[in-house]
Write a protein that holds these residues in place. Sequence first.
Motif, mmCIF file in Angstrom:
data_model
loop_
_atom_site.group_PDB
_atom_site.id
_atom_site.type_symbol
_atom_site.label_atom_id
_atom_site.label_comp_id
_atom_site.label_asym_id
_atom_site.label_seq_id
_atom_site.Cartn_x
_atom_site.Cartn_y
_atom_site.Cartn_z
ATOM 1 N N GLU A 1 48.166 -15.632 36.481
ATOM 2 C CA GLU A 1 49.493 -15.936 35.919
ATOM 3 C C GLU A 1 50.131 -14.675 35.338
ATOM 4 O OE1 GLU A 1 51.165 -18.785 36.141
ATOM 5 O OE2 GLU A 1 49.480 -19.605 37.261
ATOM 6 N N ARG B 1 51.255 -12.192 38.094
ATOM 7 C CA ARG B 1 52.472 -12.687 38.758
ATOM 8 C C ARG B 1 53.700 -12.418 37.875
ATOM 9 N NH1 ARG B 1 51.922 -18.468 39.179
ATOM 10 N NH2 ARG B 1 50.532 -18.112 40.917
ATOM 11 N N TYR B 2 53.547 -12.705 36.606
ATOM 12 C CA TYR B 2 54.689 -12.553 35.700
ATOM 13 C C TYR B 2 55.095 -11.077 35.571
ATOM 14 C CZ TYR B 2 57.836 -13.353 31.845
ATOM 15 O OH TYR B 2 58.964 -13.407 31.063
ATOM 16 N N THR B 3 54.112 -10.193 35.451
ATOM 17 C CA THR B 3 54.454 -8.767 35.247
ATOM 18 C C THR B 3 55.131 -8.171 36.470
ATOM 19 O OG1 THR B 3 52.298 -7.995 36.012
ATOM 20 C CG2 THR B 3 52.525 -8.371 33.649
ATOM 21 N N ARG B 4 54.877 -8.770 37.638
ATOM 22 C CA ARG B 4 55.549 -8.260 38.843
ATOM 23 C C ARG B 4 57.009 -8.697 38.867
ATOM 24 N NH1 ARG B 4 50.713 -9.956 42.647
ATOM 25 N NH2 ARG B 4 49.480 -8.051 42.592
ATOM 26 N N ASP B 5 57.247 -9.930 38.376
ATOM 27 C CA ASP B 5 58.599 -10.504 38.474
ATOM 28 C C ASP B 5 59.528 -10.036 37.349
ATOM 29 O OD1 ASP B 5 57.644 -11.868 40.598
ATOM 30 O OD2 ASP B 5 57.426 -13.809 39.582
ATOM 31 N N ARG B 6 58.975 -9.840 36.175
ATOM 32 C CA ARG B 6 59.809 -9.601 34.989
ATOM 33 C C ARG B 6 60.222 -8.125 34.891
ATOM 34 N NH1 ARG B 6 62.844 -12.438 31.242
ATOM 35 N NH2 ARG B 6 62.815 -11.372 29.221
ATOM 36 N N LYS B 7 61.490 -7.898 34.584
ATOM 37 C CA LYS B 7 61.982 -6.522 34.431
ATOM 38 C C LYS B 7 62.263 -6.233 32.958
ATOM 39 C CE LYS B 7 63.185 -5.289 38.928
ATOM 40 N NZ LYS B 7 62.173 -6.188 39.490
ATOM 41 N N SER C 1 59.804 -3.058 36.523
ATOM 42 C CA SER C 1 59.013 -4.280 36.367
ATOM 43 C C SER C 1 57.963 -4.013 35.279
ATOM 44 C CB SER C 1 58.343 -4.671 37.682
ATOM 45 O OG SER C 1 57.202 -3.899 37.894
ATOM 46 N N HIS D 1 53.672 -12.277 28.775
ATOM 47 C CA HIS D 1 54.758 -13.220 29.082
ATOM 48 C C HIS D 1 55.869 -13.170 28.033
ATOM 49 C CE1 HIS D 1 52.104 -15.191 32.010
ATOM 50 N NE2 HIS D 1 53.085 -16.007 32.356
ATOM 51 N N TYR E 1 55.384 -22.412 31.334
ATOM 52 C CA TYR E 1 54.489 -21.443 31.964
ATOM 53 C C TYR E 1 53.031 -21.848 31.712
ATOM 54 C CZ TYR E 1 58.431 -18.505 33.090
ATOM 55 O OH TYR E 1 59.589 -18.030 33.644
#
Length: 383
Positions: free
Chosen positions: A262, A265-271, A276, A341, A350
């Motif tokens: 989880e 995944r989040y660290t890849r999506d969040r800017k 990122s 997160h 989440y």
Amino acid sequence: MLAGFPLTEEQQLVADTALAFARDRVAPGAAARDHDGRYPDELLPVMAKLGLFGVKVGADDGGAGADAVSYALAIEAVSRSCAATGVTMAVCNLVADVLAGYGNGEQRARLLAPYLAGQRGAGSFCLSEPHCGSDAAALSTTAVRDGDYFVLNGTKQWVTNGAYAGLHIVFAKTSPEQKSHGISCFVVERGTPGLIVGKTEHKMGLRGSNTTQIVLEDCRVPTANLLGDVDRGYAIALANLDGGRIGIAAQACGIAAAALTEGVRYTRDRKAFGRSLAELQAIQFAVADSAIDVDTARLLTLRAAAAKDAGSPRTARESSMAKLFASEAACRVADRMLQVHGGYGYVEEYAIERLYRDARITRIYEGTSEVQRIVIARETLAG
Ligand SMILES: Cc1cc2nc3c(=O)[nH]c(=O)nc-3n(C[C@H](O)[C@H](O)[C@H](O)COP(=O)(O)OP(=O)(O)OC[C@H]3O[C@@H](n4cnc5c(N)ncnc54)[C@H](O)[C@@H]3O)c2cc1C
């Protein structure tokens, strides 16, 4: 599954079966079951059909006939999707192991076979009491012989699957003046007069699992349901501790692995600040430390299981190390991955929020972290 730990064909088959079950049946309802505090009742017959009720029980008795490594892989796979379902399954397996290990031929045919076929619901293991958990031998439930029956009186606390179990493994004092040498082990069947499902606990995590008191009020249990010899029941509890601890270590591995997934995944999506999160070194360090925790927890867990499979006479040290490290690692990983997160880690949309709550219990049940340290120190000092 883990570099450096090759699996046999059979172990891979059990792991794949559990992974497919977890992906297709367990994961889809996990968040809703947690939110509603709903027990995974509908999954029990599927589990039984797939052989996940008695993974280590021999095929002659209706089990899957697999080894402890396979069992650990199966519990990890299910717990990755839903830790509440993981503990439900772990206790069902514990009950199967006790019946297979200590039931005589008649008891295995009458109780174990239908249980493994999914006809008796879940199983429960009633050792802890309101006044004692770590010091379990201080239990005060009594069993007094009366002809062809034992009459049980007392209260069991923290009974996983309590309201859904068709078979309860109950430890009670038959010689109250003795401590651990005066305890016997009984199977109490659902519907036995005097067996009362008491208070349901409302827990911080594992909210889809069921935890109740079990109250025994002049509960008449036939002598045919005594497991093993009178006054020798505590040895049954102790003999199954190692296996139980490996199960909870595996559950913790599943929670830790899910939390890392989880988080990544989040660290890849969040800017943040035009990049990122995954590109920030502070975040990378949290990921690196968590990856080490996940792999180390798994290696220790599989080592403990492999030692059991090899028939090592003393596996307490390995099981306790695995349980202690994996449970504390699960809490560390869930905490780090919740932090990455940000505010979204604190809300139930989440999955990390559920994983953080679920991780915490693994440091308490099947022996607290303090109890595991006592065991590891004792075994290490004994050489
Ligand atoms: C959700 C849940 C499910 C559970 N499921 C089951 C189940 O299915 N069946 C069952 O029988 N039990 C079950 N348990 C009980 C669980 O195993 C106990 O809670 C656990 O063993 C701790 O016992 P206790 O809560 O009585 O704490 P205590 O034994 O009172 O311990 C309190 C604190 O003191 C510490 N402590 C105690 N003794 C020592 C010592 N000698 N040295 C240092 N520190 C010490 C402990 O580590 C702990 O931090 C469950 C518990 C929970 C919360």
